[in-house]
Design a protein around this motif. Structure first.
Motif, PDB file in Angstrom:
ATOM      1  N   GLY A   1       0.835  -1.193   0.000  1.00  0.00           N
ATOM      2  CA  GLY A   1       0.000   0.000   0.000  1.00  0.00           C
ATOM      3  C   GLY A   1       0.869   1.242   0.000  1.00  0.00           C
ATOM      4  O   GLY A   1       2.093   1.154   0.140  1.00  0.00           O
ATOM      5  N   ASP A   2       0.226   2.379  -0.158  1.00  0.00           N
ATOM      6  CA  ASP A   2       0.947   3.639  -0.054  1.00  0.00           C
ATOM      7  C   ASP A   2       1.319   3.923   1.400  1.00  0.00           C
ATOM      8  O   ASP A   2       2.319   4.558   1.689  1.00  0.00           O
ATOM      9  N   ARG A   3       0.453   3.399   2.319  1.00  0.00           N
ATOM     10  CA  ARG A   3       0.659   3.591   3.758  1.00  0.00           C
ATOM     11  C   ARG A   3       0.147   2.351   4.472  1.00  0.00           C
ATOM     12  O   ARG A   3      -0.969   1.898   4.204  1.00  0.00           O
ATOM     13  N   VAL A   4       0.967   1.775   5.353  1.00  0.00           N
ATOM     14  CA  VAL A   4       0.556   0.609   6.136  1.00  0.00           C
ATOM     15  C   VAL A   4       0.859   0.888   7.596  1.00  0.00           C
ATOM     16  O   VAL A   4       1.984   1.251   7.949  1.00  0.00           O
ATOM     17  N   GLU A   5      -0.165   0.730   8.437  1.00  0.00           N
ATOM     18  CA  GLU A   5      -0.013   0.931   9.876  1.00  0.00           C
ATOM     19  C   GLU A   5      -0.172  -0.404  10.583  1.00  0.00           C
ATOM     20  O   GLU A   5      -1.138  -1.131  10.356  1.00  0.00           O
ATOM     21  N   ILE A   6       0.788  -0.712  11.440  1.00  0.00           N
ATOM     22  CA  ILE A   6       0.755  -1.932  12.246  1.00  0.00           C
ATOM     23  C   ILE A   6       0.553  -1.510  13.691  1.00  0.00           C
ATOM     24  O   ILE A   6       1.282  -0.654  14.207  1.00  0.00           O
ATOM     25  N   ARG A   7      -0.429  -2.109  14.356  1.00  0.00           N
ATOM     26  CA  ARG A   7      -0.679  -1.821  15.776  1.00  0.00           C
ATOM     27  C   ARG A   7      -0.457  -3.090  16.581  1.00  0.00           C
ATOM     28  O   ARG A   7      -0.866  -4.162  16.170  1.00  0.00           O
ATOM     29  N   ARG A   8       0.164  -2.912  17.742  1.00  0.00           N
ATOM     30  CA  ARG A   8       0.398  -4.030  18.651  1.00  0.00           C
ATOM     31  C   ARG A   8      -0.327  -3.758  19.968  1.00  0.00           C
ATOM     32  O   ARG A   8      -0.501  -2.615  20.366  1.00  0.00           O
ATOM     33  N   ASN A   9      -0.728  -4.843  20.654  1.00  0.00           N
ATOM     34  CA  ASN A   9      -1.402  -4.695  21.945  1.00  0.00           C
ATOM     35  C   ASN A   9      -0.363  -4.568  23.056  1.00  0.00           C
ATOM     36  O   ASN A   9       0.846  -4.548  22.797  1.00  0.00           O
ATOM     37  N   ALA A  10      -0.810  -4.509  24.303  1.00  0.00           N
ATOM     38  CA  ALA A  10       0.085  -4.323  25.447  1.00  0.00           C
ATOM     39  C   ALA A  10       1.085  -5.473  25.590  1.00  0.00           C
ATOM     40  O   ALA A  10       2.186  -5.286  26.111  1.00  0.00           O
ATOM     41  N   ALA A  11       0.718  -6.652  25.112  1.00  0.00           N
ATOM     42  CA  ALA A  11       1.606  -7.814  25.178  1.00  0.00           C
ATOM     43  C   ALA A  11       2.601  -7.830  24.019  1.00  0.00           C
ATOM     44  O   ALA A  11       3.425  -8.730  23.918  1.00  0.00           O
ATOM     45  N   GLY A  12       2.513  -6.852  23.122  1.00  0.00           N
ATOM     46  CA  GLY A  12       3.429  -6.780  21.995  1.00  0.00           C
ATOM     47  C   GLY A  12       3.015  -7.608  20.793  1.00  0.00           C
ATOM     48  O   GLY A  12       3.772  -7.753  19.841  1.00  0.00           O
ATOM     49  N   GLU A  13       1.798  -8.141  20.818  1.00  0.00           N
ATOM     50  CA  GLU A  13       1.301  -8.963  19.718  1.00  0.00           C
ATOM     51  C   GLU A  13       0.553  -8.100  18.709  1.00  0.00           C
ATOM     52  O   GLU A  13      -0.085  -7.112  19.076  1.00  0.00           O
ATOM     53  N   LEU A  14       0.614  -8.506  17.451  1.00  0.00           N
ATOM     54  CA  LEU A  14      -0.099  -7.798  16.399  1.00  0.00           C
ATOM     55  C   LEU A  14      -1.588  -7.792  16.713  1.00  0.00           C
ATOM     56  O   LEU A  14      -2.178  -8.837  16.986  1.00  0.00           O
ATOM     57  N   SER A  15      -2.201  -6.605  16.712  1.00  0.00           N
ATOM     58  CA  SER A  15      -3.646  -6.524  16.945  1.00  0.00           C
ATOM     59  C   SER A  15      -4.396  -6.084  15.693  1.00  0.00           C
ATOM     60  O   SER A  15      -5.536  -6.477  15.484  1.00  0.00           O
ATOM     61  N   ARG A  16      -3.737  -5.252  14.850  1.00  0.00           N
ATOM     62  CA  ARG A  16      -4.403  -4.795  13.628  1.00  0.00           C
ATOM     63  C   ARG A  16      -3.362  -4.328  12.620  1.00  0.00           C
ATOM     64  O   ARG A  16      -2.377  -3.697  12.983  1.00  0.00           O
ATOM     65  N   ALA A  17      -3.627  -4.645  11.370  1.00  0.00           N
ATOM     66  CA  ALA A  17      -2.809  -4.144  10.266  1.00  0.00           C
ATOM     67  C   ALA A  17      -3.754  -3.447   9.299  1.00  0.00           C
ATOM     68  O   ALA A  17      -4.778  -4.014   8.917  1.00  0.00           O
ATOM     69  N   THR A  18      -3.414  -2.209   8.915  1.00  0.00           N
ATOM     70  CA  THR A  18      -4.256  -1.427   8.010  1.00  0.00           C
ATOM     71  C   THR A  18      -3.401  -0.910   6.862  1.00  0.00           C
ATOM     72  O   THR A  18      -2.392  -0.246   7.088  1.00  0.00           O
ATOM     73  N   ALA A  19      -3.830  -1.246   5.633  1.00  0.00           N
ATOM     74  CA  ALA A  19      -3.118  -0.785   4.434  1.00  0.00           C
ATOM     75  C   ALA A  19      -4.034   0.161   3.662  1.00  0.00           C
ATOM     76  O   ALA A  19      -5.228  -0.098   3.519  1.00  0.00           O
ATOM     77  N   HIS A  20      -3.461   1.274   3.178  1.00  0.00           N
ATOM     78  CA  HIS A  20      -4.191   2.258   2.382  1.00  0.00           C
ATOM     79  C   HIS A  20      -3.463   2.467   1.062  1.00  0.00           C
ATOM     80  O   HIS A  20      -2.241   2.388   1.010  1.00  0.00           O
ATOM     81  N   GLY A  21      -4.228   2.787   0.025  1.00  0.00           N
ATOM     82  CA  GLY A  21      -3.627   3.112  -1.260  1.00  0.00           C
ATOM     83  C   GLY A  21      -4.669   3.068  -2.352  1.00  0.00           C
ATOM     84  O   GLY A  21      -5.806   2.646  -2.128  1.00  0.00           O
ATOM     85  N   GLU A  22      -4.296   3.507  -3.523  1.00  0.00           N
ATOM     86  CA  GLU A  22      -5.219   3.426  -4.661  1.00  0.00           C
ATOM     87  C   GLU A  22      -5.652   1.975  -4.863  1.00  0.00           C
ATOM     88  O   GLU A  22      -6.799   1.706  -5.156  1.00  0.00           O
ATOM     89  N   ARG A  23      -4.704   1.047  -4.698  1.00  0.00           N
ATOM     90  CA  ARG A  23      -5.007  -0.381  -4.775  1.00  0.00           C
ATOM     91  C   ARG A  23      -4.149  -1.104  -3.746  1.00  0.00           C
ATOM     92  O   ARG A  23      -3.164  -1.755  -4.078  1.00  0.00           O
ATOM     93  N   ALA A  24      -4.506  -0.958  -2.451  1.00  0.00           N
ATOM     94  CA  ALA A  24      -3.816  -1.726  -1.413  1.00  0.00           C
ATOM     95  C   ALA A  24      -4.041  -3.200  -1.732  1.00  0.00           C
ATOM     96  O   ALA A  24      -5.052  -3.580  -2.349  1.00  0.00           O
ATOM     97  N   TYR A  25      -3.124  -4.043  -1.317  1.00  0.00           N
ATOM     98  CA  TYR A  25      -3.110  -5.424  -1.786  1.00  0.00           C
ATOM     99  C   TYR A  25      -2.686  -6.357  -0.663  1.00  0.00           C
ATOM    100  O   TYR A  25      -1.828  -6.023   0.151  1.00  0.00           O
ATOM    101  N   ILE A  26      -3.304  -7.543  -0.641  1.00  0.00           N
ATOM    102  CA  ILE A  26      -2.897  -8.590   0.300  1.00  0.00           C
ATOM    103  C   ILE A  26      -2.958  -9.919  -0.437  1.00  0.00           C
ATOM    104  O   ILE A  26      -3.836 -10.140  -1.275  1.00  0.00           O
ATOM    105  N   GLU A  27      -1.995 -10.794  -0.153  1.00  0.00           N
ATOM    106  CA  GLU A  27      -2.000 -12.120  -0.779  1.00  0.00           C
ATOM    107  C   GLU A  27      -1.392 -13.134   0.163  1.00  0.00           C
ATOM    108  O   GLU A  27      -0.607 -12.794   1.040  1.00  0.00           O
ATOM    109  N   GLN A  28      -1.768 -14.390  -0.060  1.00  0.00           N
ATOM    110  CA  GLN A  28      -1.129 -15.505   0.617  1.00  0.00           C
ATOM    111  C   GLN A  28      -1.461 -16.785  -0.122  1.00  0.00           C
ATOM    112  O   GLN A  28      -2.545 -16.918  -0.700  1.00  0.00           O
TER     113      GLN A  28
END
Length: 175
Positions: free
Chosen positions: A71-98
């Motif tokens: 994406g043009d901008r990706v924000e990763i948030r972690r909780n108090a335990a340091g674990e991933l809680s949310r990932a947010t991608a923004h862009g004209e065509r943000a993309y995810i694959e697996q």
């Protein structure tokens, strides 16, 4: 709002989305991905360790095993335990694959915003949302996936998005 209960034969789609958890069990590919290093390319990083956020900007490309988010901008948030809680991608065509399994096709998703809520095990694709796996596709203004329940919710309109983006779905016959 239209709701679709994925048939048991469509568990490929669900397994692919389960892999988006980045470090949460049970899918085999996901476990392999979680053991891989995370590689990030971006033009800029703003890291706030106390707040538990990392904001990457400028042609962001994040990879871990078969998982990729861009994406043009990706924000990763972690909780108090340091674990991933949310990932947010923004862009004209943000993309995810697996690739959920070496025997299965890669799952690809697009939207102007992609949000993965780890605790809820839910993925949102917002504005010009698309999901493809093999020949099966879902398109609309807003797509939401509840991973554990195998439920897809699709809407023609999304909050804050101008215009309707009709829902379309194409499912290929079972082979």
């Amino acid at each position: 709002m239209k709701r679709y209960q994925l048939p048991t034969a469509r568990t490929l789609l669900t397994l692919a989305l389960v892999g988006m958890a980045w470090g949460i069990t049970p899918a085999l590919a996901q476990q392999r991905d979680a053991e891989q290093p995370i590689e990030v390319e971006a033009d800029q990083l703003d890291l706030d360790d106390v707040a538990g956020t990392a904001v990457y900007t400028g042609e962001v490309d994040i990879r871990q095993g078969t998982m990729r988010i861009t994406g043009d901008r990706v924000e990763i948030r972690r909780n108090a335990a340091g674990e991933l809680s949310r990932a947010t991608a923004h862009g004209e065509r943000a993309y995810i694959e697996q690739q959920p399994d070496p025997e299965q096709p890669v799952v690809r998703g697009w939207g102007r915003t992609i949000i993965y809520h780890v605790a809820e095990r839910r993925v949102e694709l917002i504005d010009r949302a698309e999901l493809h796996q093999g020949g099966d596709t879902f398109d609309g203004g807003y797509l939401e996936y509840f991973l554990d329940r195998r439920v897809v919710q699709a809407r023609a309109e999304s909050e804050g998005v101008e215009g309707r983006q009709r829902i379309r779905m194409t499912l290929q016959p079972e082979r």
